[in-house]
Write a protein that holds these residues in place. Structure first.
Motif, PDB file in Angstrom:
ATOM      1  N   PHE A   1      46.946 -14.745   5.267  1.00 49.22           N
ATOM      2  CA  PHE A   1      46.940 -15.499   4.901  1.00 49.22           C
ATOM      3  C   PHE A   1      45.633 -16.409   4.814  1.00 49.22           C
ATOM      4  O   PHE A   1      44.380 -16.476   5.625  1.00 49.22           O
ATOM      5  CB  PHE A   1      47.415 -16.841   5.738  1.00 49.22           C
ATOM      6  CG  PHE A   1      49.358 -16.218   5.520  1.00 49.22           C
ATOM      7  CD1 PHE A   1      50.513 -16.332   4.678  1.00 49.22           C
ATOM      8  CD2 PHE A   1      49.842 -15.782   6.662  1.00 49.22           C
ATOM      9  CE1 PHE A   1      51.163 -16.172   4.368  1.00 49.22           C
ATOM     10  CE2 PHE A   1      51.133 -15.073   6.342  1.00 49.22           C
ATOM     11  CZ  PHE A   1      51.540 -15.109   5.966  1.00 49.22           C
TER      12      PHE A   1
ATOM     13  N   ALA B   1      51.751 -19.219   1.491  1.00 48.52           N
ATOM     14  CA  ALA B   1      51.546 -20.954   2.196  1.00 48.52           C
ATOM     15  C   ALA B   1      51.458 -21.548   2.069  1.00 48.52           C
ATOM     16  O   ALA B   1      50.113 -21.638   0.288  1.00 48.52           O
ATOM     17  CB  ALA B   1      50.679 -20.676   3.209  1.00 48.52           C
TER      18      ALA B   1
ATOM     19  N   PHE C   1      54.383 -21.442   5.603  1.00 50.38           N
ATOM     20  CA  PHE C   1      54.296 -20.434   5.252  1.00 50.38           C
ATOM     21  C   PHE C   1      55.819 -20.106   4.539  1.00 50.38           C
ATOM     22  O   PHE C   1      57.231 -20.101   4.292  1.00 50.38           O
ATOM     23  CB  PHE C   1      54.214 -19.238   6.705  1.00 50.38           C
ATOM     24  CG  PHE C   1      53.072 -19.426   7.315  1.00 50.38           C
ATOM     25  CD1 PHE C   1      51.797 -19.207   7.049  1.00 50.38           C
ATOM     26  CD2 PHE C   1      52.734 -19.983   8.891  1.00 50.38           C
ATOM     27  CE1 PHE C   1      50.849 -18.412   7.426  1.00 50.38           C
ATOM     28  CE2 PHE C   1      51.794 -19.973   8.991  1.00 50.38           C
ATOM     29  CZ  PHE C   1      50.566 -19.700   9.154  1.00 50.38           C
TER      30      PHE C   1
END
Length: 322
Positions: A11, A34, A48
């Motif tokens: 991420f 996210a 998320f």
């Protein structure tokens, strides 16, 4: 997707999403989704948007300017990942802000690099992956594993394919002599040192040069430049000492307007840096940005699969000694 990476998730915070995207592409997985936004009062919100329960989560977020905002965003992302039951959370910090505040060098000051390390651990980070920390001892500030990479292999490959005449590697101050020595040994080139004194946070003054630079191409190497005071003052005195051309190789170009203006008016032929932080293309500055995504991506793959990262510290059979 490779079966080895089914549990791997990468991420990105908002500090350098382009680098995170390139890292995910190198690993061969999609960048995780996210939602990161700010409330009107500036508070950060993180969610998320996919299941990360039991996953090996890597969060890419350099703590570059706005430093406090990006650091807080990273802490919130780590906390959210832990609360979403991620099996392990690794903070991937290509540039570690506050690294220059690594010691108590005057009365009544904070060792802020240690404070930031404590905050990352308290937020829930299980591991840290960083690159070219300002000081090696920062690794010891953490009570969790730290994988400390260097951009030296990336610079080495570039320099080997862009030959410079009778090159001499220069450290712009005494503190950077070990990094300069590493480049000197790998490239098989000479080594010199600029001795400087710091006037204040924005100004430095180069006093003299140790080593021969007369008629040679010179490469100043350093881990970080912000106001460009150190590198520009070093370039100026090197030209006065007869250097043919002066280049700078800086791992993290965290440039502000003062630094940009100084570089425009400097004796530097070119600045070579990496995309560890977003680097603006500025008119009047010959800028080369090297990609460290493959380096970070390879480290992530090896950490995830439990393999050694030692080979990342070798180039053409030569070991890099940091």
């Amino acid at each position: 997707m490779n079966e080895d990476y089914q549990l791997l998730k990468i991420f990105s915070g908002r500090a350098n999403p382009s680098l995170a995207t390139k890292i995910a592409q190198y690993v061969g997985i999609p960048l995780g989704q996210a939602t990161i936004s700010s409330f009107p009062d500036g508070e950060t919100f993180v969610k998320f948007n996919e299941n990360i329960r039991g996953r090996d989560v890597f969060i890419v977020q350099p703590t570059c300017p706005p430093t406090n905002h990006n650091l807080m965003e990273l802490l919130i992302m780590i906390d959210a990942a832990k609360r979403a039951s991620a099996a392990r959370v690794t903070a991937v910090i290509p540039f570690y802000g506050y690294a220059r505040q690594d010691r108590k060098d005057q009365p009544r000051v904070s060792i802020t690099a240690k404070l930031v390390a404590n905050l990352l651990v308290a937020a829930g980070a299980n591991r840290v992956l960083a690159m070219d920390l300002h000081a090696q001892q920062i690794q010891g500030f953490f009570d969790i594993p730290v994988d400390h990479l260097t951009a030296v292999p990336v610079f080495y490959k570039y320099l080997e394919t862009n030959s410079l005449l009778d090159l001499v590697v220069v450290s712009p101050d005494v503190g950077g002599i070990k990094m300069a020595s590493t480049y000197s040994q790998l490239l098989g080139k000479g080594l010199a040192l600029v001795v400087k004194k710091r006037i204040d946070a924005y100004h430095t003054e180069a006093d003299f040069v140790v080593g021969d630079v007369q008629g040679k191409d010179v490469l100043i190497v350093d881990d970080l430049t912000e106001t460009a005071g150190t590198v520009v003052s070093a370039a100026n005195i090197l030209k006065k000492k007869g250097a043919r051309r002066v280049f700078a190789g800086i791992s993290h170009a965290v440039l502000n307007q003062i630094g940009i203006n100084r570089l425009r008016d400097s004796q530097l032929e070119a600045l070579i840096t990496t995309n560890s932080v977003p680097v603006p293309m500025v008119e009047g500055i010959r800028l080369t940005v090297l990609d460290v995504a493959p380096l970070l991506g390879e480290a992530i793959k090896r950490i995830h699969t439990g393999m050694s990262v030692t080979s990342l510290f070798e180039v053409d059979g030569k070991k890099i000694n940091l």
